[in-house]
Write a protein that holds these residues in place. Structure first.
Motif: not given
Length: 437
Positions: A415-437
């Motif tokens: 609902r809120e694309a939290l995966d983008l915030e999680l990726a930034r906090a984990a130091g993952v680069r080039d993580h775009g929005p995933t299908p369904g997020s």
């Protein structure tokens, strides 16, 4: 999102270059933007201007993949056909953000797997992935998880055993098995039995709240692939523990009130017209009240991780939980029910043999235990069965708490694309929005 497990509340300032309310990353590839030097002007709607420069007199943008000279014309568009690769080559570059072209290395392999810095991939989760994430957290960080569960379970069981052995075991409940007992005797015995059960339940509830608070912090760090000690988990969870206890007590009070209101009409009819009419109405009222209570408890089932991770108040956490569950009630209910069944089955496999062993060692044997109802229970039985309860709690605490936290994270990813915030906090680069997020 901060590096701490207590994530910032939703609704914070949008990312740089992204308008509030946008659901995707700022500046998607191919979106119209300001005119660039060396590029012909565009008309509204994405069409090229009619005043085109002569062919061969404008150069490709600086750094464009595949450019070999200052006056090279753009490559011709690929011809039609099933085997045409995506723009930009096999990797899908040029057709969208990296990793989201939907092609893969061979042209039809689908998008690459989502980043997985911790126990779950950063995308919407399936049922199996949520259960596996809870088990993986317990397996990967077993020192912290089992240490917390064991400590809380031992302390809780010690208090329960002492209460049952010194205080509650002496309560007079024999009247419940006496057919000739009077109404006053039955009422007194029932009151004492309920009081005993209430005291044990309250002690167990305190232990459950403490374990849930600490394990929520551990699971939130495990999603980022970071370990946490018991001391760090306690320092982060301590400010919210009293609120969590208040939240659980409020939910129990709501459930009790709903059931009482559902049974009240039948009880009043029983007093006025007799038991034959009132019993049916009481059963119907209890069924309706039970359905309503279950519906509300599922809507508020994500309030606990919301309170702990977003540092919310009790009412705000309940409101947030209802918002996250809206439209996904059956999914949340099914996953929570499945996790509870699995945890209880595993715990029963451990607890039941200890209970029979305790009955055999207590002197009366298993038959004496099955035939007893409120009689004296020896210390041998309490201690041996308590050991089984401790081992069972070590398993149920991490599974139930982990599934609840991962369900909360999954709903926020959807609902809120939290995966983008999680990726930034984990130091993952080039993580775009995933299908369904």
């Amino acid at each position: 999102m901060n590096d701490t497990p207590g994530w910032a509340s939703p609704g914070s300032a949008p990312s740089e270059g992204q308008e509030p309310g946008a659901s995707g990353p700022a500046g998607p590839t191919g979106s119209p933007g300001p005119e660039q030097p060396g590029r012909p002007p565009q008309e509204p709607g994405g069409k090229w201007s009619k005043e085109q420069p002569p062919a061969g007199q404008w150069s490709a943008p600086t750094g464009h993949p595949g450019s070999t000279g200052p006056h090279q014309a753009p490559p011709p568009p690929p011809g039609p056909g099933w085997g045409t690769p995506p723009p930009g080559g096999p990797g899908g570059h040029g057709g969208g953000p990296a990793g989201h072209g939907g092609w893969g290395g061979g042209g039809w392999g689908g998008p690459p797997p989502a980043a997985k810095p911790g126990v779950i991939p950063l995308r919407p989760l399936g049922v199996g992935e949520i259960l596996d994430g809870a088990v993986s957290t317990m397996r990967t960080y077993w020192r912290t998880v089992l240490g917390i569960s064991l400590t809380v379970a031992v302390l809780t069981e010690i208090v329960v055993v002492l209460l049952q052995g010194l205080v509650l075991d002496h309560a007079s409940t024999e009247a419940l098995d006496d057919p000739s007992a009077t109404l006053d005797e039955l009422t007194d015995a029932m009151g004492e039995a309920l009081l005993n059960s209430g005291v044990v339940f309250l002690v167990t509830l305190v232990g459950t709240v403490a374990a849930t608070a600490l394990l929520t912090t551990v699971t939130s760090r495990a999603v980022l692939g970071r370990s946490v000690t018991t001391g760090e988990a306690w320092r982060d969870a301590r400010p919210q523990v009293l609120k969590l206890f208040g939240l659980i007590c409020l939910l129990l009070l709501i459930t009790t009130g709903i059931i009482a209101v559902g049974a009240l009409p039948g009880f009043l009819v029983t007093l006025a017209a007799g038991s034959e009419v009132g019993v049916g109405l009481t059963v119907l009222g209890l069924l309706c009240a039970g359905v309503l209570a279950v519906w509300l408890m599922v809507r508020f089932s994500l309030a606990s991780p919301t309170l702990m991770l977003e540092k919310q108040g009790i009412v705000k956490a309940m409101t947030r939980s209802a918002k996250l569950v809206r439209g996904s009630w059956w999914r949340v209910f099914g996953i929570q029910l499945l996790a509870t069944i699995i945890a209880n089955v595993v715990a029963s496999i451990i607890v039941i043999p200890f209970t029979f062993l305790a009955s055999a060692l207590s002197g009366d044997g298993v038959t004496g235990f099955l035939n007893s109802a409120g009689g004296d229970i020896g210390w041998t039985f309490l201690i041996v069965s308590g050991i089984g309860s401790v081992i069972g709690a070590m398993i149920t605490f991490p599974i139930t708490a982990g599934v609840t936290v991962l369900l909360y994270i999954d709903q926020r990813i959807r609902r809120e694309a939290l995966d983008l915030e999680l990726a930034r906090a984990a130091g993952v680069r080039d993580h775009g929005p995933t299908p369904g997020s």
